[in-house]
Write a protein that holds these residues in place. Structure first.
Motif, short mmCIF file in Angstrom:
data_model
loop_
_atom_site.label_atom_id
_atom_site.label_comp_id
_atom_site.label_asym_id
_atom_site.label_seq_id
_atom_site.Cartn_x
_atom_site.Cartn_y
_atom_site.Cartn_z
N LYS A 1 52.40 -2.58 15.65
CA LYS A 1 52.07 -1.87 14.43
C LYS A 1 50.39 -2.12 13.78
O LYS A 1 49.81 -1.10 12.78
N ILE A 2 50.23 -3.54 14.19
CA ILE A 2 49.27 -4.02 13.47
C ILE A 2 47.75 -3.04 13.84
O ILE A 2 46.82 -2.31 13.70
N LEU A 3 48.27 -3.41 15.94
CA LEU A 3 47.01 -2.23 16.78
C LEU A 3 46.99 -0.91 15.93
O LEU A 3 45.95 -1.18 16.13
N ASN A 4 47.70 -0.47 16.15
CA ASN A 4 47.81 1.44 15.28
C ASN A 4 46.68 1.18 13.71
O ASN A 4 46.11 2.41 14.06
N GLU A 5 47.21 0.44 13.30
CA GLU A 5 46.54 0.41 12.06
C GLU A 5 44.68 -0.14 11.78
O GLU A 5 44.33 0.32 11.50
N LEU A 6 44.40 -0.96 13.21
CA LEU A 6 43.36 -1.28 13.24
C LEU A 6 42.89 -0.22 14.16
O LEU A 6 41.20 -0.59 14.28
N GLY A 7 43.89 0.92 14.45
CA GLY A 7 42.41 1.57 14.81
C GLY A 7 42.94 2.36 16.72
O GLY A 7 42.68 2.46 16.82
N CYS A 8 43.94 1.35 16.93
CA CYS A 8 43.68 1.53 18.72
C CYS A 8 45.46 0.84 19.27
O CYS A 8 45.71 0.70 19.00
#
Length: 410
Positions: A214-221
């Motif tokens: 979820k964090i990586l998705n929110e960071l754009g990747c």
């Protein structure tokens, strides 16, 4: 090539089983005739009698934890190779030590996971797995090159230099551990360096729980996971449909009760056992020490391969930290070098999605320089940095643990 991959991934279960077991019979015969190790291990096996999953249980299990001993008896590969060592492209050294061969083209078959993640020949792939002694960097590079993609061999460390390389070269895909990707993305924001060219990633080497995804998705990747080993190559991979992990077409996967050879029912958590259909370095019923479970319901994407839930922990005390295996035997080697130490325990934790290591050291009396010495011995043996905490005698529980994994994956 892509269409052929898709066809294989969507063929009927019966067609896959027939094809895999025909290959397996040929490779079993080849291994018995061309490998010192397998000739001994398979002495009572008639290859033509292994024609389905039930027959597969006739083969003895070979455990990853036994591999180092096998290699000591018949160096360097335990006699499990079917061609001379000098005919392999590479030889790698994994912690243990365990020696693994490398081949040409897509030897570890990582291209299948990359295609499922959407990698194409138009991509530039930023590879942050290590290229030094261990094979992960080469595994991923071969897979990407096989597709036709360009690879930037970032390797590990040198974060500032890596940020500049990403900013200047604009890679579109990331491969490496999820924790390192998180650090790159956050450091890019912190230092006002544009790394937004990284659109998606294929991660492995450590767990990537939903919270980190979820964090990586929110960071754009956003990322998908692949599961593979130096010994077996690709075992399973995720797709964007979130259907679990699909087993690769060149492996046969079973789940057994840890410490036994009993095959469990679908859905039960047990040890992952893999048979690889690699004619040059075959592994038959290879117990990985990793826990997983078979997913029973039908996938939504049309792929028909067996699916597993991914990595669910270790069946033994061997664990993976920052992409590297750490084994009880390594802690024992450190212990033997330390006088006046009565007990050691390596505690593996996780803070902010980064693995942490702390060595608890039980002593009857402290001495000057002991902590520094232990830090150096840890780094030399397991190739990782660890905090050291000196504790009083009898403070470490008498429960047989030398590696305690306290990480959670939520």
């Amino acid at each position: 090539m892509n269409e052929k991959n898709v066809d294989l991934e969507r063929r009927s279960v019966e067609e896959r089983n027939n094809d895999q077991f025909k290959k397996l019979q040929i490779i079993l015969e080849h291994a018995k005739n061309n490998s010192k190790g397998w000739k001994l291990i398979l002495s009572d096996i008639i290859p033509t009698q292994i024609s389905n999953r039930k027959d597969l249980q006739k083969l003895p299990i070979t455990r990853k934890s036994e591999l180092s001993d096998l290699q000591n008896k018949i160096p360097p590969l335990g006699g499990l190779n079917t061609k001379p060592v000098n005919q392999f492209k590479n030889m790698f050294v994994s912690p243990g030590p365990i020696y693994d061969p490398g081949g040409v083209e897509d030897f570890w078959r990582m291209s299948r996971a990359m295609r499922a993640a959407g990698f194409t020949e138009e991509d530039i792939v930023y590879n942050t797995f290590s290229y030094h002694l261990t094979p992960a960097g080469e595994m991923m590079e071969q897979g990407a090159n096989y597709i036709g993609a360009c690879v930037i061999p970032g390797g590990i460390g040198n974060t500032e230099q890596q940020l500049q390389a990403i900013n200047n070269l604009k890679p579109s895909r990331y491969v490496g551990t999820p924790s390192f990707l998180k650090m790159i993305l956050e450091k890019g924001i912190e230092n006002n360096i544009d790394v937004s060219s990284l659109k998606t990633g294929l991660v492995g080497g450590e767990a990537c729980p939903p919270s980190l995804k979820k964090i990586l998705n929110e960071l754009g990747c956003p990322v998908l996971q692949s599961y593979g080993t130096a010994d077996l190559g690709l075992v399973a991979y995720e797709t964007w449909e979130n259907d679990g992990m699909f087993c690769d077409e060149e492996v046969i996967v079973e789940i057994i009760r840890p410490g036994s050879d009993e095959v469990l029912l679908d859905g039960e958590v047990g040890e992952l056992v893999v048979t690889s259909l690699n004619p040059d370095y075959p592994l038959f019923r290879f117990a990985t020490g990793d826990l997983s479970a078979v997913i029973q319901d039908k996938s939504s994407c049309g792929r028909t391969a067996l699916r597993i839930k991914g990595w669910m922990g270790r069946a033994d005390q061997t664990t993976k930290v920052r992409g590297m295996f750490v084994r009880p035997e390594q802690i024992a080697k450190i212990f033997k070098k330390l006088d006046k130490v009565s007990k050691l325990r390596l505690v593996v934790g996780n803070v902010d999605h980064k693995d942490t290591l702390k060595m608890l050291v039980e002593v009857s009396e402290t001495e000057s320089g002991l902590e520094k010495l232990i830090i150096e011995e840890i780094k030399a043996e397991i190739k990782l940095r660890a905090e050291v905490e000196i504790v009083s005698k009898n403070e470490i529980p008498n429960d047989g643990l030398v590696i305690e994994d306290t990480r959670t994956y939520e």
